[in-house]
Design an enzyme around this catalytic site. Structure first.
Site, PDB file in Angstrom:
ATOM      1  N   HIS A  82       2.554 -75.592  55.311  1.00  0.00           N
ATOM      2  CA  HIS A  82       3.687 -74.656  55.257  1.00  0.00           C
ATOM      3  C   HIS A  82       4.503 -74.919  54.001  1.00  0.00           C
ATOM      4  O   HIS A  82       5.432 -75.735  54.003  1.00  0.00           O
ATOM      5  CB  HIS A  82       4.552 -74.795  56.525  1.00  0.00           C
ATOM      6  CG  HIS A  82       5.599 -73.730  56.652  1.00  0.00           C
ATOM      7  ND1 HIS A  82       5.691 -72.893  57.753  1.00  0.00           N
ATOM      8  CD2 HIS A  82       6.587 -73.337  55.822  1.00  0.00           C
ATOM      9  CE1 HIS A  82       6.692 -72.049  57.591  1.00  0.00           C
ATOM     10  NE2 HIS A  82       7.269 -72.307  56.422  1.00  0.00           N
TER      11      HIS A  82
ATOM     12  N   HIS B 238       6.029 -72.507  50.596  1.00  0.00           N
ATOM     13  CA  HIS B 238       6.143 -71.189  49.943  1.00  0.00           C
ATOM     14  C   HIS B 238       5.974 -71.376  48.434  1.00  0.00           C
ATOM     15  O   HIS B 238       6.597 -72.273  47.846  1.00  0.00           O
ATOM     16  CB  HIS B 238       7.506 -70.573  50.235  1.00  0.00           C
ATOM     17  CG  HIS B 238       7.737 -70.297  51.693  1.00  0.00           C
ATOM     18  ND1 HIS B 238       7.579 -69.066  52.252  1.00  0.00           N
ATOM     19  CD2 HIS B 238       8.084 -71.122  52.713  1.00  0.00           C
ATOM     20  CE1 HIS B 238       7.827 -69.128  53.554  1.00  0.00           C
ATOM     21  NE2 HIS B 238       8.148 -70.364  53.861  1.00  0.00           N
TER      22      HIS B 238
ATOM     23  N   ARG C 114       7.902 -63.141  36.813  1.00  0.00           N
ATOM     24  CA  ARG C 114       7.613 -61.806  36.283  1.00  0.00           C
ATOM     25  C   ARG C 114       6.141 -61.466  36.108  1.00  0.00           C
ATOM     26  O   ARG C 114       5.766 -60.314  36.170  1.00  0.00           O
ATOM     27  CB  ARG C 114       8.289 -61.616  34.912  1.00  0.00           C
ATOM     28  CG  ARG C 114       9.747 -61.895  34.869  1.00  0.00           C
ATOM     29  CD  ARG C 114      10.529 -61.238  35.973  1.00  0.00           C
ATOM     30  NE  ARG C 114      10.601 -59.784  35.868  1.00  0.00           N
ATOM     31  CZ  ARG C 114      11.349 -58.999  36.625  1.00  0.00           C
ATOM     32  NH1 ARG C 114      12.088 -59.530  37.580  1.00  0.00           N
ATOM     33  NH2 ARG C 114      11.346 -57.694  36.467  1.00  0.00           N
TER      34      ARG C 114
ATOM     35  N   GLU D 225      12.771 -70.810  64.004  1.00  0.00           N
ATOM     36  CA  GLU D 225      13.434 -71.603  62.962  1.00  0.00           C
ATOM     37  C   GLU D 225      14.942 -71.416  63.069  1.00  0.00           C
ATOM     38  O   GLU D 225      15.697 -72.390  63.047  1.00  0.00           O
ATOM     39  CB  GLU D 225      12.940 -71.172  61.568  1.00  0.00           C
ATOM     40  CG  GLU D 225      13.636 -71.907  60.410  1.00  0.00           C
ATOM     41  CD  GLU D 225      13.288 -71.343  59.031  1.00  0.00           C
ATOM     42  OE1 GLU D 225      12.801 -70.191  58.948  1.00  0.00           O
ATOM     43  OE2 GLU D 225      13.521 -72.063  58.034  1.00  0.00           O
TER      44      GLU D 225
END
Ligand code: ADE
Ligand code: ZN
Length: 342
Positions: free
Chosen positions: A17, A19, A72, A200
């Protein structure tokens, strides 16, 4: 307790887990921010540390999305993936399932091909560093059904190498899991594993909904399950692993301290617990550090840390051959005498 850190460092580990945007190192965030000062992310290290001191979960998410807006093109994505891989390799982490949120990047104007290209080259670099990466594409829940539909379409149309799962992140309050049932049903039919965040920032009902409505095979966080004995029993009986992120929960104000984290209750009830970092530099976390913090707070033995590392292998979406290889690597680690750190 001498020895815990060295042992946790040496332990071959798996991260389930984390990100991608939340894994950006502080120097990388500063570099991106300096290129685009109008995004509101500090360009000075001290101010960035302040920016990453969160009042609550909503405050965290605002900062997280500001950092997302700095990313970007394919080069930025490659920089994030390669940087994460280097950080993982340096901690003896062999395999990670990394959450990517395509909808946020597409909304920020990044062409899908740029995202995919950066993921692919970054993943190849990770392999050179000895870290295998897999992807979870997740829906930013706060952006509703449109985000669900577009994430699903992108995932199934592009189906990049290494994509193993489908997730749901963002806030839970006012963002019921059930709303995303059609997208999870289709993703699962197409062979993706279901790994939504749940419990969470809201109670056990959200975890039940993730299980019943989204067919969750693992739960992102699941912190609030500890308040529901029937849910603890269900998670243990069905061996539904939790992706527990203790430091993240402290830093977003969900629990007061690691010592007060319900991970103790989860373990006592036989729930399959895995330890993870979520958004490591934003929370001042590392994977090794999570093992150390939990071992210290709960007084775990070396063998219990080994079990946690094995849980992550078992709970991963690696194939059986690679799971067996990792398990044997873990088994070969020398346990400190007399088997604990006390
Ligand atoms: N996106 C990034 N980190 C997250 C978290 N901890 N919970 C939900 N969504 C997230
Ligand atoms: Zn998360």
């Amino acid at each position: 307790m001498p020895g815990i850190r060295a042992f946790a460092h040496a332990l071959p580990k798996v991260e389930l887990h984390v990100h991608l945007v939340g894994s950006a190192s502080l120097p990388t965030v500063l570099e991106l921010a300096r290129r685009r000062p109008s995004a509101g992310v500090p360009t000075d290290a001290r101010e960035l540390a302040e920016f990453f001191t969160f009042r609550d979960f909503a405050h965290f998410l605002t900062g997280y999305l500001a950092v997302t807006s700095l990313v970007r093109d394919r080069h930025d994505i490659h920089t994030l993936v390669a940087g994460l891989a280097a950080d993982l390799a340096a901690q003896n982490c062999r395999y990670a399932e990394v959450t990517v949120t395509p909808y946020n990047h597409l909304l920020d104007g990044m062409p899908g091909d740029e995202l995919l290209s950066g993921l692919e080259t970054g993943r190849a670099r990770a392999a050179e560093l000895g870290v295998e990466l897999a992807w979870c594409f997740d829906i930013p829940g706060e952006k509703g059904a449109k985000a669900g539909q577009e994430t699903l379409v992108f995932a199934l149309r592009e189906r990049p190498e290494g994509l193993v799962s489908f997730g749901l992140g963002g806030p839970e309050l006012g963002v019921g899991r059930a709303r995303f049932e059609p997208f999870f049903t289709r993703a699962r039919e197409a062979g993706l594993h279901s790994v939504p965040h749940a419990g969470e920032t809201t109670g056990p009902a959200t975890i039940w909904s993730a299980l019943h409505d989204l067919g969750a095979e693992r739960i992102g966080h699941g912190t609030s399950c500890a308040g529901d004995p029937a849910l603890l029993e269900h998670l243990a009986a069905h061996r539904i692993p939790l992706e527990v992120c203790p430091t993240s929960n402290v830093r977003t104000g969900q629990v007061p301290s690691i010592a007060a984290h319900p991970v103790r209750r989860m373990l006592d009830h036989g729930v399959v617990v895995t330890l993870n970092t979520d958004d490591p530099p934003m929370f001042g976390a590392t994977l090794t550090g999570e093992y150390v913090a939990v071992a210290e707070a709960l007084g775990l033995s070396a063998l219990e840390l080994v079990r946690l590392a094995e849980n992550a292998v078992d709970a991963s979406f690696l194939d059986e051959r690679r799971k067996a290889l990792l398990r044997s690597e873990i088994t070969q680690i020398t346990l400190p005498d007399p088997g604990n750190f006390a």
